[in-house]
Design a protein around this motif. Structure first.
Motif, mmCIF file in Angstrom:
data_model
loop_
_atom_site.group_PDB
_atom_site.id
_atom_site.type_symbol
_atom_site.label_atom_id
_atom_site.label_comp_id
_atom_site.label_asym_id
_atom_site.label_seq_id
_atom_site.Cartn_x
_atom_site.Cartn_y
_atom_site.Cartn_z
ATOM 1 N N PRO A 235 40.531 23.926 37.201
ATOM 2 C CA PRO A 235 39.266 24.052 37.950
ATOM 3 C C PRO A 235 39.439 24.638 39.343
ATOM 4 N N SER A 236 40.495 24.230 40.045
ATOM 5 C CA SER A 236 40.698 24.751 41.397
ATOM 6 C C SER A 236 41.095 26.220 41.374
ATOM 7 N N LEU A 237 41.854 26.642 40.357
ATOM 8 C CA LEU A 237 42.193 28.065 40.238
ATOM 9 C C LEU A 237 40.932 28.906 40.107
ATOM 10 N N LEU A 238 39.974 28.392 39.328
ATOM 11 C CA LEU A 238 38.717 29.109 39.161
ATOM 12 C C LEU A 238 37.894 29.073 40.441
ATOM 13 N N ALA A 239 37.750 27.887 41.015
ATOM 14 C CA ALA A 239 36.911 27.721 42.210
ATOM 15 C C ALA A 239 37.433 28.537 43.386
ATOM 16 N N ASN A 240 38.763 28.664 43.492
ATOM 17 C CA ASN A 240 39.359 29.388 44.616
ATOM 18 C C ASN A 240 39.497 30.884 44.368
ATOM 19 N N GLY A 241 39.061 31.327 43.192
ATOM 20 C CA GLY A 241 39.084 32.754 42.899
ATOM 21 C C GLY A 241 40.449 33.322 42.587
ATOM 22 N N ARG A 242 41.397 32.470 42.246
ATOM 23 C CA ARG A 242 42.746 32.963 41.955
ATOM 24 C C ARG A 242 42.845 33.567 40.554
ATOM 25 N N VAL A 243 41.905 33.228 39.680
ATOM 26 C CA VAL A 243 41.823 33.838 38.352
ATOM 27 C C VAL A 243 40.351 34.158 38.083
ATOM 28 N N ASP A 244 40.109 34.997 37.097
ATOM 29 C CA ASP A 244 38.734 35.391 36.773
ATOM 30 C C ASP A 244 38.042 34.395 35.850
ATOM 31 N N ALA A 245 38.810 33.742 34.987
ATOM 32 C CA ALA A 245 38.230 32.788 34.044
ATOM 33 C C ALA A 245 39.312 31.816 33.602
ATOM 34 N N ILE A 246 38.889 30.661 33.123
ATOM 35 C CA ILE A 246 39.832 29.660 32.622
ATOM 36 C C ILE A 246 39.384 29.188 31.246
ATOM 37 N N GLY A 247 40.360 28.713 30.472
ATOM 38 C CA GLY A 247 40.064 28.126 29.177
ATOM 39 C C GLY A 247 39.624 26.679 29.344
ATOM 40 N N GLN A 248 38.657 26.285 28.528
ATOM 41 C CA GLN A 248 38.099 24.946 28.640
ATOM 42 C C GLN A 248 37.290 24.663 27.374
ATOM 43 N N PHE A 249 37.207 23.409 26.962
ATOM 44 C CA PHE A 249 36.279 23.067 25.900
ATOM 45 C C PHE A 249 34.863 23.080 26.472
ATOM 46 N N THR A 250 33.891 23.424 25.642
ATOM 47 C CA THR A 250 32.505 23.462 26.111
ATOM 48 C C THR A 250 32.056 22.120 26.657
ATOM 49 N N VAL A 251 32.586 21.021 26.108
ATOM 50 C CA VAL A 251 32.181 19.692 26.573
ATOM 51 C C VAL A 251 32.657 19.413 27.992
ATOM 52 N N GLY A 252 33.597 20.208 28.494
ATOM 53 C CA GLY A 252 34.092 20.027 29.852
ATOM 54 C C GLY A 252 33.270 20.727 30.907
ATOM 55 N N GLN A 253 32.201 21.417 30.520
ATOM 56 C CA GLN A 253 31.418 22.191 31.480
ATOM 57 C C GLN A 253 30.836 21.346 32.614
ATOM 58 N N PRO A 254 30.258 20.159 32.351
ATOM 59 C CA PRO A 254 29.700 19.385 33.473
ATOM 60 C C PRO A 254 30.742 19.009 34.524
ATOM 61 N N LEU A 255 31.939 18.667 34.100
ATOM 62 C CA LEU A 255 32.992 18.331 35.055
ATOM 63 C C LEU A 255 33.404 19.566 35.847
ATOM 64 N N LEU A 256 33.474 20.694 35.173
ATOM 65 C CA LEU A 256 33.819 21.936 35.851
ATOM 66 C C LEU A 256 32.727 22.338 36.842
ATOM 67 N N GLU A 257 31.468 22.159 36.475
ATOM 68 C CA GLU A 257 30.364 22.477 37.378
ATOM 69 C C GLU A 257 30.376 21.602 38.621
#
Length: 337
Positions: free
Chosen positions: A184-206
């Protein structure tokens, strides 16, 4: 979070059947003085940690569904689907929650005698998430981008199937290997363009990336058809204690049904059981579990042999197996309904 799909080698392949059922020999209800009933102690193990997506287990526990079925249930923290499968096979858990792909690996590479008793994620849960501000609006926009995930994540291992279905070259992206907790921090900090995640993890990622919105690339949205996570038990337990597995499965699915109908209540229950899980996040994850679990015209949890065969085809193309696995080696029919 995504589940790690590396099946640990089981060095002692003999004795699994006896060991897998040794702790399960007692009857579900043993009568003792004054006509009272003694509950049978059983254990369930999650796929990975304790998260909002597991709320229905705790709803079934808090509302007494397991007790009504004759069981005193303890819920164990899993460390990935491979871990859950291994611990169920060793008799350390009666029932587990694990990914069908990891089960295929365990059977094909280590001949682990464990099968599915019910399906919870009846649609592929794998997805990629990007910040909307990165401008990734369609699968084709992933070309040339940097993606991150754990080394053995099913999101990463199945990306080739997703890319082909979406009409893009799997080699057109660059993968970065990272620990699950850092994604999540890699995504939030812009260090990568996208990350792998299960769809059920979306609320935690948001919750991590708020208020910036996310773009989701779900593998099921490009037509991929395979099973995700389900309930598992040893072949020995399934053969010698089918009523136990049927009753545990039914109580779990009753909890799932009520959680889907009232995700806010399920989220509150999950928060009471594990204070670090926020009610709103747990409720959101529960809603997304409902999206994966619900199949029109089929009972909740039912296993479709044709979909198992599709799962085996997709996974066999993506994973390296020492021995082929037939679809009927992955599940036992007739335990749901």
């Amino acid at each position: 979070m995504p589940t790690t799909h590396r099946s640990a080698r089981l060095t002692r392949r003999t004795g699994w059947r006896a060991l897998g059922g040794a702790l399960l020999a007692a009857p579900a209800l043993a009568r003792h003085g004054h006509g009272q009933s003694r509950l049978e102690d059983v254990t369930l193990i999650t796929d990975f940690g304790f998260n909002g997506r597991h709320s229905y287990f705790y709803l079934a526990l808090e509302k007494g569904f397991y007790r009504e079925a004759g069981f005193n249930v303890s819920i164990l923290r899993g460390q990935g689907s491979a871990d859950a499968i291994r611990r169920v096979a060793a008799g350390n858990a009666t029932l587990g929650f694990a990914d069908a792909g990891a089960l295929l690996l365990a059977r094909g590479n280590d001949q682990v005698p464990v099968k599915l008793s019910a399906i919870i994620y009846a649609s592929p849960p794998q997805a990629l998430f990007a910040l909307q501000e990165r401008g990734l609006a369609a699968p084709a926009s992933l070309a040339g981008r940097t993606l991150a995930d754990t080394a053995f994540s099913s999101v990463r291992l199945l990306f080739g199937a997703y890319a082909r279905a979406a009409g893009i070259d799997p080699a057109s992206v660059t993968w970065v290997t990272a620990e699950s907790a850092t994604l999540p921090s890699l995504l939030a900090n812009g260090r990568v363009d996208a990350i792998g995640q299960f769809t059920v993890g979306q609320p935690l990622l948001e919750a991590v990336t708020a208020p910036r919105p996310l773009t989701r690339f779900a593998y099921r949205d490009v037509g991929l058809d395979f099973y995700g996570n389900g309930l598992i038990a040893t072949e020995n337990t399934l053969a010698t204690r089918p009523d136990l597995v049927r009753a545990l499965t039914a109580a779990t699915l009753k909890g799932l049904r009520e959680a889907i109908a009232n995700p806010e209540e399920a989220g509150a229950i999950m928060h009471r059981a594990h204070r670090q899980v926020q009610p709103a996040v747990a409720a959101g994850e529960t809603r997304l579990v409902g999206e994966l679990a619900s199949v029109p015209g089929q009972p909740l949890g039912a296993i479709d042999p044709a979909r198992v065969a599709s799962t085996v085809r997709v996974m066999s193309d993506a994973f390296t197996l020492r021995s082929p696995v037939a679809p009927d080696e992955l599940f036992v029919p007739g335990l749901v309904g």
